[in-house]
Design a protein around this motif. Structure first.
Motif, short mmCIF file in Angstrom:
data_model
loop_
_atom_site.label_atom_id
_atom_site.label_comp_id
_atom_site.label_asym_id
_atom_site.label_seq_id
_atom_site.Cartn_x
_atom_site.Cartn_y
_atom_site.Cartn_z
N ASN A 373 0.84 -1.20 0.00
CA ASN A 373 0.00 0.00 0.00
C ASN A 373 0.87 1.24 0.00
OD1 ASN A 373 0.96 0.13 2.62
ND2 ASN A 373 -1.04 -0.14 3.60
N LEU A 374 0.25 2.39 0.18
CA LEU A 374 1.00 3.65 0.14
C LEU A 374 2.14 3.66 1.15
CD1 LEU A 374 1.24 6.58 -0.97
CD2 LEU A 374 -0.35 7.26 0.85
N ARG A 375 1.89 3.13 2.33
CA ARG A 375 2.91 3.08 3.38
C ARG A 375 4.10 2.23 2.93
NH1 ARG A 375 6.18 5.05 6.97
NH2 ARG A 375 6.68 3.66 8.68
N THR A 376 3.85 1.12 2.27
CA THR A 376 4.93 0.25 1.79
C THR A 376 5.87 1.02 0.87
OG1 THR A 376 3.26 -1.52 1.71
CG2 THR A 376 5.43 -2.01 0.80
N PHE A 377 5.29 1.71 -0.11
CA PHE A 377 6.10 2.47 -1.06
C PHE A 377 6.80 3.64 -0.37
CE2 PHE A 377 3.11 0.26 -3.86
CZ PHE A 377 4.00 -0.29 -4.77
N SER A 378 6.12 4.26 0.57
CA SER A 378 6.72 5.38 1.30
C SER A 378 7.97 4.94 2.05
CB SER A 378 5.69 5.97 2.27
OG SER A 378 6.23 7.03 3.00
N ILE A 379 7.94 3.76 2.63
CA ILE A 379 9.10 3.24 3.37
C ILE A 379 10.31 3.10 2.44
CG2 ILE A 379 10.03 1.21 4.55
CD1 ILE A 379 7.13 0.76 5.62
N PHE A 380 10.09 2.47 1.28
CA PHE A 380 11.22 2.23 0.37
C PHE A 380 11.70 3.53 -0.29
CE2 PHE A 380 9.75 -2.25 0.41
CZ PHE A 380 10.97 -2.85 0.70
N ILE A 381 10.79 4.40 -0.65
CA ILE A 381 11.21 5.68 -1.24
C ILE A 381 12.03 6.48 -0.23
CG2 ILE A 381 10.36 7.91 -2.08
CD1 ILE A 381 8.04 6.37 -3.38
N ASP A 382 11.59 6.47 1.02
CA ASP A 382 12.33 7.18 2.07
C ASP A 382 13.74 6.59 2.22
OD1 ASP A 382 11.97 9.16 4.41
OD2 ASP A 382 12.81 7.39 5.39
N TYR A 383 13.83 5.26 2.16
CA TYR A 383 15.14 4.60 2.27
C TYR A 383 16.06 5.03 1.13
CZ TYR A 383 18.58 0.87 1.70
OH TYR A 383 19.74 0.17 1.52
#
Length: 517
Positions: A373-383
């Motif tokens: 979900n959005l949170r999943t992608f947010s985690i990797f983009i932030d990394y």
């Protein structure tokens, strides 16, 4: 938005209101509202202080100036308490007072109407409440009072303003000698400890003081939810000894863990950088029969990344994509935070009620769609923004979001602009001026089209200017700032003042010329 060509990655195709001042509760609010306080002590010094206080036998401190180390000793004293201590007996009210004027009666009806509208914002609800004559809270029935506090407690991201609103109503309730429900105390603790992006020692202390008031003054016994909140606050503040003491207290009181407890244990080991502990906590979650959903997987991913194992986090992500492909016809998790919150609470309720019925739990687990979900992608983009700087990988993630029909959120835009501010403006970088301009055009289009979740906010403005100052220099950054000001209608004077102060330093450091591509 970004012009890389790529294949789908591995397989997926308190202020005043209307002129009426409302008092800020002095006892409940964190001492430093801006979240600036003394640095945390080390784990070793915390442990030594806690052990010393456990054996000291001192009375529980009541003043607001006690250090965080001393406040941790409250756990030791409360561990030996039962619910047999002094209770406050609240006077029974046979009838509600009625507003005396036509205007006040109109304002009370208006508050009822706003509370009945699920789309009403916190600001609308609180401002309507502040229109009531003093003592405001006594004009509300038990049901309306609980509804008011519940509505003010439910928010996607806690903030200083939201905290001030909620705790000021709590202060009114206490001032009228009306008892608070357990859940209302828990929300007050959560606001005191989580209202800032970083949890510091002063927020931990404020949360513990409210907890003391809850148990010792009001005589309300803490349940699983309250302890989960305390554990989360201690963990995020880096107070790991305190977190362990909270778990010990739960065990002493025989408080059962719930779904959120097990997720919190994964997060705890992730913040400590303990990959072995992360895996062990995940196994314990599964063995306990807790339901593994996207929230659990996201917690596992971010905890593995924090533990220095991004490759393992990627494997979890790939597993989520494979499971999504296998479960054709399943509805993807909702992107709306309210719906996600509701689903998460329903799973926790199911786990509590079916704890000893493994067949039912297994059936419920089989129904879960573990889609990113959005949170999943947010985690990797932030990394990738903060660690690797790999723009190509970020572009692939954005493509996959589009493929899964997950709409871009304002926080994703902020992260991408952070990447340009960190990695742009140097030779041979992939974070070029042309790509920055394309991201800017995508943001403007989203704003013009009124895309849900994309709006002008303080950190959006700051990172957009920082990105353009870094990549393009001062003249273009100033142009962008002028356009942002024309679009940022909802900002108050405090927010604009904060942004202008930060931007003065950013623009002073920026080159007057265009930087390298």
């Amino acid at each position: 938005m970004l012009d890389y060509y790529h294949e789908p990655y591995d397989g997926l195709t308190s202020s005043t209101a209307y002129g009426k001042p409302h008092p800020i509760p002095p006892r409940l609010l964190p001492e430093n509202e801006e979240g600036l306080n003394n640095s945390d002590s080390t784990i070793e010094s915390d442990r030594a202080g806690a052990q010393q206080l456990e054996s000291s036998g001192e009375a529980i401190p009541s003043g607001g100036e006690d250090s965080i180390d001393r406040t941790e000793s409250d756990l030791t004293h409360l561990a030996t308490r039962t619910n047999d201590g002094p209770m406050i007996h609240y006077p029974a009210k046979n009838s509600l007072p009625k507003p005396q004027t036509v205007e006040d009666r109109h304002n009370l009806k208006r508050l009822h109407r706003i509370l009945g509208d699920p789309q009403s914002s916190h600001e609308q609800i609180y401002n309507a409440y502040c229109q009531l004559p003093s003592p405001r809270i006594e004009f509300l029935s038990d049901r309306k009072r609980h509804d008011l506090l519940h509505r003010l407690s439910v928010i996607e991201i806690k903030s200083k303003k939201a905290m001030l609103r909620y705790l000021s109503v709590v202060d009114d309730v206490q001032g009228a000698s009306i008892p608070l429900k357990n859940s209302e105390w828990s929300s007050a603790i959560a606001y005191a400890g989580r209202c800032f992006a970083r949890v510091e020692a002063s927020q931990v202390e404020s949360a513990l003081h409210i907890w003391k008031d809850m148990e010792q003054e009001a005589g309300v016994r803490s349940g699983t939810t309250t302890f989960n909140i305390l554990f989360d606050i201690a963990t995020k503040a880096g107070k790991y000894v305190l977190a362990e003491m909270i778990l010990k207290e739960m065990n002493v009181r025989k408080v059962e863990y719930d779904q959120y407890s097990y997720v919190g244990f994964i997060y705890y080991h992730g913040l400590k950088g303990d990959a072995t502990g992360v895996r062990k906590a995940y196994r314990e979650l599964v063995e306990a029969g807790a339901i593994v959903d996207t929230t659990v997987m996201n917690c596992l991913i971010v905890s593995l990344i924090r533990s220095g194992e991004p490759a393992a986090a990627e494997q979890v992500y790939e597993r989520m994509k494979r499971m999504l492909q296998e479960k054709t016809g399943h509805t993807l998790p909702s992107s709306d935070w309210r719906e996600a919150r509701k689903a998460s609470r329903e799973l926790d309720k199911a786990f509590r009620s079916m704890r000893h019925d493994r067949q039912q739990l297994d059936r419920l687990q089989a129904e879960q769609c573990l889609a990113p979900n959005l949170r999943t992608f947010s985690i990797f983009i932030d990394y990738h923004v903060h660690i690797t700087g790999e723009l190509r990988r970020i572009a692939a993630l954005l493509f996959e979001m589009q493929h899964l029909e997950i709409p871009l959120n304002g926080r994703i835009f902020v992260k991408v602009f952070q990447g340009f501010a960190r990695h742009g403006g140097v030779k041979y970088t992939s974070w070029t001026t042309q790509r920055l301009e394309k991201v800017w055009e995508a943001l403007v289009q989203a704003l013009d089209e009124g895309v849900e979740g994309v709006s002008m906010m303080k950190w959006m403005v700051i990172w957009v200017i920082r990105a353009f100052a870094r990549c393009c220099g001062r003249p273009r950054a100033l142009q962008i700032w002028e356009e942002l000001k024309s679009r940022w209608k909802a900002a108050d004077d405090e927010e604009k003042g904060t942004v202008e102060h930060i931007l003065r330093d950013v623009l002073d450091e920026a080159s007057p010329e265009r930087r390298h591509e």
